[in-house]
Design a protein around this motif. Sequence first.
Motif, PDB file in Angstrom:
ATOM      1  N   ARG A 258       0.826  -1.221   0.000  1.00  0.00           N
ATOM      2  CA  ARG A 258       0.000   0.000   0.000  1.00  0.00           C
ATOM      3  C   ARG A 258       0.851   1.257   0.000  1.00  0.00           C
ATOM      4  N   TYR A 259       1.972   1.237   0.728  1.00  0.00           N
ATOM      5  CA  TYR A 259       2.794   2.442   0.804  1.00  0.00           C
ATOM      6  C   TYR A 259       3.447   2.775  -0.540  1.00  0.00           C
ATOM      7  N   HIS A 260       3.614   1.810  -1.419  1.00  0.00           N
ATOM      8  CA  HIS A 260       4.149   2.112  -2.744  1.00  0.00           C
ATOM      9  C   HIS A 260       3.129   2.841  -3.610  1.00  0.00           C
ATOM     10  N   HIS A 261       1.857   2.685  -3.291  1.00  0.00           N
ATOM     11  CA  HIS A 261       0.781   3.346  -4.033  1.00  0.00           C
ATOM     12  C   HIS A 261       0.226   4.565  -3.291  1.00  0.00           C
ATOM     13  N   ALA A 262       0.833   4.936  -2.188  1.00  0.00           N
ATOM     14  CA  ALA A 262       0.287   6.000  -1.354  1.00  0.00           C
ATOM     15  C   ALA A 262       0.178   7.320  -2.110  1.00  0.00           C
ATOM     16  N   ARG A 263      -0.764   8.155  -1.683  1.00  0.00           N
ATOM     17  CA  ARG A 263      -0.974   9.442  -2.357  1.00  0.00           C
ATOM     18  C   ARG A 263       0.276  10.302  -2.285  1.00  0.00           C
ATOM     19  N   ALA A 264       1.001  10.248  -1.165  1.00  0.00           N
ATOM     20  CA  ALA A 264       2.226  11.044  -1.049  1.00  0.00           C
ATOM     21  C   ALA A 264       3.254  10.633  -2.098  1.00  0.00           C
ATOM     22  N   VAL A 265       3.338   9.326  -2.373  1.00  0.00           N
ATOM     23  CA  VAL A 265       4.259   8.845  -3.405  1.00  0.00           C
ATOM     24  C   VAL A 265       3.788   9.318  -4.784  1.00  0.00           C
ATOM     25  N   GLN A 266       2.493   9.238  -5.030  1.00  0.00           N
ATOM     26  CA  GLN A 266       1.956   9.708  -6.305  1.00  0.00           C
ATOM     27  C   GLN A 266       2.200  11.200  -6.495  1.00  0.00           C
ATOM     28  N   ASP A 267       2.030  11.988  -5.424  1.00  0.00           N
ATOM     29  CA  ASP A 267       2.289  13.427  -5.514  1.00  0.00           C
ATOM     30  C   ASP A 267       3.758  13.690  -5.828  1.00  0.00           C
ATOM     31  N   TRP A 268       4.637  12.929  -5.188  1.00  0.00           N
ATOM     32  CA  TRP A 268       6.076  13.094  -5.459  1.00  0.00           C
ATOM     33  C   TRP A 268       6.391  12.755  -6.914  1.00  0.00           C
ATOM     34  N   MET A 269       5.777  11.690  -7.434  1.00  0.00           N
ATOM     35  CA  MET A 269       6.020  11.281  -8.815  1.00  0.00           C
ATOM     36  C   MET A 269       5.543  12.340  -9.820  1.00  0.00           C
ATOM     37  N   ARG A 270       4.540  13.147  -9.447  1.00  0.00           N
ATOM     38  CA  ARG A 270       4.011  14.154 -10.371  1.00  0.00           C
ATOM     39  C   ARG A 270       4.818  15.446 -10.369  1.00  0.00           C
ATOM     40  N   GLN A 271       5.802  15.517  -9.520  1.00  0.00           N
ATOM     41  CA  GLN A 271       6.615  16.733  -9.487  1.00  0.00           C
ATOM     42  C   GLN A 271       7.424  16.870 -10.775  1.00  0.00           C
ATOM     43  N   PRO A 272       7.653  18.096 -11.252  1.00  0.00           N
ATOM     44  CA  PRO A 272       8.432  18.320 -12.471  1.00  0.00           C
ATOM     45  C   PRO A 272       9.849  17.763 -12.335  1.00  0.00           C
ATOM     46  N   GLY A 273      10.328  17.197 -13.415  1.00  0.00           N
ATOM     47  CA  GLY A 273      11.706  16.716 -13.437  1.00  0.00           C
ATOM     48  C   GLY A 273      11.912  15.309 -12.944  1.00  0.00           C
ATOM     49  N   ARG A 274      10.839  14.653 -12.529  1.00  0.00           N
ATOM     50  CA  ARG A 274      10.988  13.272 -12.074  1.00  0.00           C
ATOM     51  C   ARG A 274      11.455  12.401 -13.237  1.00  0.00           C
ATOM     52  N   ARG A 275      12.465  11.563 -12.973  1.00  0.00           N
ATOM     53  CA  ARG A 275      13.005  10.680 -14.011  1.00  0.00           C
ATOM     54  C   ARG A 275      12.681   9.218 -13.742  1.00  0.00           C
ATOM     55  N   ILE A 276      11.978   8.947 -12.678  1.00  0.00           N
ATOM     56  CA  ILE A 276      11.634   7.566 -12.310  1.00  0.00           C
ATOM     57  C   ILE A 276      10.296   7.182 -12.921  1.00  0.00           C
ATOM     58  N   VAL A 277      10.240   5.934 -13.413  1.00  0.00           N
ATOM     59  CA  VAL A 277       8.999   5.328 -13.889  1.00  0.00           C
ATOM     60  C   VAL A 277       8.742   4.099 -13.026  1.00  0.00           C
ATOM     61  N   LEU A 278       7.585   4.057 -12.396  1.00  0.00           N
ATOM     62  CA  LEU A 278       7.263   2.929 -11.534  1.00  0.00           C
ATOM     63  C   LEU A 278       6.547   1.824 -12.313  1.00  0.00           C
ATOM     64  N   HIS A 279       6.955   0.574 -12.044  1.00  0.00           N
ATOM     65  CA  HIS A 279       6.284  -0.608 -12.598  1.00  0.00           C
ATOM     66  C   HIS A 279       5.939  -1.509 -11.416  1.00  0.00           C
ATOM     67  N   PHE A 280       4.751  -2.090 -11.425  1.00  0.00           N
ATOM     68  CA  PHE A 280       4.313  -2.889 -10.298  1.00  0.00           C
ATOM     69  C   PHE A 280       4.195  -4.365 -10.672  1.00  0.00           C
ATOM     70  N   ILE A 281       4.760  -5.191  -9.816  1.00  0.00           N
ATOM     71  CA  ILE A 281       4.753  -6.634  -9.997  1.00  0.00           C
ATOM     72  C   ILE A 281       3.367  -7.159  -9.662  1.00  0.00           C
ATOM     73  N   PRO A 282       2.870  -8.161 -10.384  1.00  0.00           N
ATOM     74  CA  PRO A 282       1.537  -8.710 -10.075  1.00  0.00           C
ATOM     75  C   PRO A 282       1.428  -9.151  -8.614  1.00  0.00           C
ATOM     76  N   SER A 283       0.246  -9.048  -8.068  1.00  0.00           N
ATOM     77  CA  SER A 283       0.018  -9.444  -6.681  1.00  0.00           C
ATOM     78  C   SER A 283       0.323 -10.927  -6.481  1.00  0.00           C
ATOM     79  N   TYR A 284       0.820 -11.253  -5.305  1.00  0.00           N
ATOM     80  CA  TYR A 284       1.125 -12.627  -4.900  1.00  0.00           C
ATOM     81  C   TYR A 284       2.226 -13.260  -5.761  1.00  0.00           C
TER      82      TYR A 284
END
Length: 354
Positions: A258-284
């Motif tokens: 859940r913390y990887h999907h948290a709103r604070a993380v999403q807000d950080w990802m939307r900041q200008p200049g971010r060079r990271i792209v998140l990919h999520f592994i299937p559950s289980y």
Amino acid sequence: MIKRHFLSKDDRARLTGIARDGLEEHRVARRANAILLLDKGWSCEQVSEALLLDDDTIRSWFKVYREGGVPALARFDLAGGHRALTVEQLTALKAWATEALPASTRAIGHHIRTTYGMSYTRSGLIKLMAALDFVWRKPDLVPSHLDLAAQEAFIEQHERLRNGLGADEAIVYGDAVHPTHQTRPAGVWMPRGADVAVPAASGRDRMNIHGVIDLETGATRMKEVLSVDAQSTIELLTSIENAYTTMRRIHVYLDNARYHHARAVQDWMRQPGRRIVLHFIPSYCPHLNPIERLWGVMHQNVTHNRYYATFKDFAEAILTFLKETVPKHFSRFSSRITDNFRIRDPKDSRVVAS
């Protein structure tokens, strides 16, 4: 006179393997070697001379093989001088064990006593089951909600990304781990009858580590944090961007905590200049995250059969391995910490409980 070439192709291959196996019990290997020589056309007298035995012993071994097959050659300690199990009984025993999956030699011995009227010692039962190609190990844990289509789609996406990765792009795999200051006993080879022990750590303190690994270089980024949460995720992602200053894009694979999907993380990802792209592994699907394999290697090298008197010593050993040993000596570990993924299907395994 024993005619040559009496062995089947399968029995010849099994006996050859036994005779060549340096770890096989010596007396079993000698029996296998004797039967192979007889199959080649040697007489009992020639075999006995070569093996420094009497020819009656060789004849008795041949009789054992003829009546019980290859498994009978590995049996020495039937209690009370009972006859060996016949080929038909061995076949039935194997079928029963395949169906019942007995958890102990006691259960196997009880079945043999009540069904065939024979008694084996524990060591005899171990040898008997080994001769039937059985091993004792724990069942694998299979998540009950595995999505085959999601696994296949993830592996295809990952392969496309890896194969099309630009020179100014990188991939890292992230996760959290929580080593606890406890002694973790692990199996070792030891002299029979030896009493071997490892001191038990009295502490129960736990570390919280949020980290990533780059499989191309073995480089790691490990953050020891008070709590693994959205804030530690942001701190980790920030450290990744700071480490890969020359990269236009850094692909970070994470699980679905859940913390990887948290709103604070999403807000950080939307900041200008971010060079990271998140990919999520299937559950289980921890088997689709290479860093899970790093945690296993870490325990084998740092915590198994190791005693740390203080939590400080324990924590230093963990962090030194993850931050320094792995990146510096990644060639030692790269064959085990890989992205060699495969789809896991519960149907590929026999589920023994519901």
